[in-house]
Design a protein around this motif. Structure first.
Motif, short mmCIF file in Angstrom:
data_model
loop_
_atom_site.label_atom_id
_atom_site.label_comp_id
_atom_site.label_asym_id
_atom_site.label_seq_id
_atom_site.Cartn_x
_atom_site.Cartn_y
_atom_site.Cartn_z
N PRO A 49 0.84 -1.20 0.00
CA PRO A 49 0.00 0.00 0.00
C PRO A 49 0.87 1.25 0.00
O PRO A 49 2.08 1.19 0.27
CB PRO A 49 -0.78 -0.12 1.31
CG PRO A 49 0.15 -0.86 2.22
CD PRO A 49 0.89 -1.84 1.33
N HIS A 50 0.27 2.37 -0.30
CA HIS A 50 1.01 3.63 -0.26
C HIS A 50 1.41 3.97 1.18
O HIS A 50 0.68 3.68 2.13
CB HIS A 50 0.15 4.78 -0.81
CG HIS A 50 0.01 4.76 -2.29
ND1 HIS A 50 1.07 4.99 -3.14
CD2 HIS A 50 -1.07 4.55 -3.09
CE1 HIS A 50 0.66 4.93 -4.40
NE2 HIS A 50 -0.62 4.66 -4.39
N THR A 51 2.55 4.59 1.32
CA THR A 51 2.97 5.10 2.62
C THR A 51 2.09 6.30 2.97
O THR A 51 1.41 6.86 2.10
CB THR A 51 4.43 5.56 2.59
OG1 THR A 51 4.54 6.69 1.70
CG2 THR A 51 5.35 4.44 2.11
N ALA A 170 0.08 -0.72 13.76
CA ALA A 170 1.37 -0.03 13.84
C ALA A 170 1.47 1.03 12.75
O ALA A 170 1.95 2.15 13.00
CB ALA A 170 2.51 -1.03 13.71
N MET A 171 1.03 0.69 11.55
CA MET A 171 1.07 1.66 10.44
C MET A 171 0.16 2.85 10.72
O MET A 171 0.52 4.01 10.49
CB MET A 171 0.64 0.97 9.14
CG MET A 171 1.62 -0.05 8.59
SD MET A 171 0.91 -0.89 7.15
CE MET A 171 2.34 -1.81 6.56
N GLY A 187 17.16 10.53 9.19
CA GLY A 187 16.49 10.60 10.48
C GLY A 187 16.33 9.24 11.13
O GLY A 187 16.55 8.19 10.51
N GLU A 188 15.92 9.25 12.38
CA GLU A 188 15.79 8.01 13.14
C GLU A 188 14.62 7.16 12.67
O GLU A 188 14.62 5.94 12.87
CB GLU A 188 15.61 8.34 14.63
CG GLU A 188 16.82 9.04 15.26
CD GLU A 188 16.60 9.35 16.71
OE1 GLU A 188 15.48 9.07 17.20
OE2 GLU A 188 17.52 9.85 17.37
N GLY A 189 13.62 7.76 12.04
CA GLY A 189 12.43 7.00 11.64
C GLY A 189 12.51 6.34 10.29
O GLY A 189 11.60 5.59 9.91
N ALA A 190 13.57 6.58 9.53
CA ALA A 190 13.67 6.03 8.17
C ALA A 190 13.63 4.51 8.17
O ALA A 190 12.94 3.89 7.34
CB ALA A 190 14.95 6.52 7.50
N ASP A 191 14.35 3.87 9.09
CA ASP A 191 14.37 2.41 9.15
C ASP A 191 13.00 1.86 9.49
O ASP A 191 12.61 0.78 9.00
CB ASP A 191 15.40 1.93 10.17
CG ASP A 191 16.83 2.17 9.70
OD1 ASP A 191 17.04 2.32 8.48
OD2 ASP A 191 17.74 2.23 10.56
N ARG A 194 10.89 1.73 6.36
CA ARG A 194 11.26 0.58 5.52
C ARG A 194 10.74 -0.72 6.11
O ARG A 194 10.31 -1.62 5.39
CB ARG A 194 12.79 0.51 5.38
CG ARG A 194 13.40 1.65 4.58
CD ARG A 194 14.86 1.37 4.27
NE ARG A 194 15.49 2.48 3.57
CZ ARG A 194 16.14 3.46 4.18
NH1 ARG A 194 16.27 3.45 5.50
NH2 ARG A 194 16.68 4.44 3.48
N ALA A 195 10.78 -0.84 7.42
CA ALA A 195 10.31 -2.06 8.08
C ALA A 195 8.82 -2.25 7.85
O ALA A 195 8.34 -3.38 7.69
CB ALA A 195 10.61 -1.99 9.57
N ARG A 196 8.06 -1.15 7.82
CA ARG A 196 6.63 -1.26 7.65
C ARG A 196 6.20 -1.39 6.19
O ARG A 196 5.22 -2.07 5.89
CB ARG A 196 5.93 -0.05 8.30
CG ARG A 196 5.78 -0.16 9.80
CD ARG A 196 4.95 0.97 10.36
NE ARG A 196 5.75 2.12 10.71
CZ ARG A 196 6.32 2.30 11.91
NH1 ARG A 196 6.20 1.39 12.85
NH2 ARG A 196 7.04 3.39 12.16
N TYR A 197 6.92 -0.73 5.28
CA TYR A 197 6.47 -0.67 3.88
C TYR A 197 7.42 -1.32 2.88
O TYR A 197 7.11 -1.35 1.68
CB TYR A 197 6.20 0.79 3.49
CG TYR A 197 5.07 1.40 4.27
CD1 TYR A 197 3.75 1.23 3.86
CD2 TYR A 197 5.30 2.12 5.44
CE1 TYR A 197 2.70 1.76 4.59
CE2 TYR A 197 4.25 2.65 6.19
CZ TYR A 197 2.96 2.48 5.75
OH TYR A 197 1.91 3.00 6.47
#
Length: 251
Positions: A49-51, A170-171, A187-191, A194-197
């Motif tokens: 799905p789209h982010t 979580a998404m 940034g800290e949230g980039a990983d 990737r883990a979610r999408y």
């Protein structure tokens, strides 16, 4: 036959009934296949799905009426395959609500535009189209530089989840944080994005201004995602090409 039509026109109620019957037959022909769509359209295993940021960009794409001039449906014709790439599959748009397929092309089809141009090209094209395409008749969208409102992202993901789009808790809970993180590659949230999408999600500063998150970021993120949510069309086209015999009659 013409006499029957002329006589029918003289009876207004008969003409109304005939119109209803004709429209009903046409409607049934168009609607009936939708009842078996779950059996006839198989979702690709790698479809994502789209982010949240791409979803915000899709909302802007619709808000600004981009769909009125750009279709997202490559037809299975040789000249379209040469220009745009693999023809569109219904399964690609399984998570799109509403679907943006269509036949209107004042501008080029955008189904495969993801990765075709740089972020800088898209930014300049949206702000001043004629700076990159002198003959363009596309209007300018300078207001896209304003900050992106992410307040409704959670509600949008929740609504789409109810319609069958695979957004989990979580998404949904991280929707606002993920929208910002996708435009901050360091940034800290980039990983977490990737883990979610998935690893193929594009994470970078789309509009060239890392100091803030803008509508331009969102729209470019959406455009760069088009045609990249699944490899299914490219796999099918590759398989079809392999089945075409060469000039000597060999495959």
């Amino acid at each position: 036959m013409l006499r029957l039509h002329y006589n029918l026109e003289k009876v207004s109620m008969g003409l109304v009934v005939a119109i209803i019957v004709a429209a009903s037959i046409g409607g049934i022909v168009e609607i009936a296949p939708l009842f078996t769509i779950d059996e006839t359209v198989e979702l690709p295993d790698d479809l994502r799905p789209h982010t949240p940021l791409e979803l915000a960009g899709r909302h802007i794409y619709m808000r600004e009426g981009c769909y009125a001039c750009h279709s997202q449906m490559v037809r299975s014709l040789a000249d379209e395959l040469d220009r745009y790439g693999p023809y569109s599959l219904p399964s690609e748009s399984a998570y799109d609500h509403p679907m943006l397929w269509g036949s209107k092309r004042t501008g080029p089809d955008l189904a495969r535009v993801g990765g075709k141009y740089s972020d800088d090209w898209h930014a300049r094209h949206l702000i001043d189209p004629r700076s990159v395409v002198p003959a363009s008749i596309m209007p300018s969208y300078p207001w896209l530089r304003r900050p992106l409102d992410t307040e409704l992202l959670r509600e949008r993901l929740e609504t789409l989840a109810k319609l069958g789009v695979p957004y989990d808790e979580a998404m949904i809970g991280a929707s606002q944080a993920d929208a910002l993180a996708q435009s901050r590659p360091d940034g800290e949230g980039a990983d977490a994005v990737r883990a979610r999408y998935g690893e193929k999600v594009v994470i970078r500063d789309f509009d060239g201004d890392p100091s803030r998150l803008t509508e331009l970021d969102a729209l470019i993120a959406y455009l760069q995602s088009l045609g990249t949510l699944t490899d299914a069309p490219y796999t099918i086209l590759k398989a079809s090409s392999a089945d075409i015999p060469d000039g000597d009659g060999h495959e």
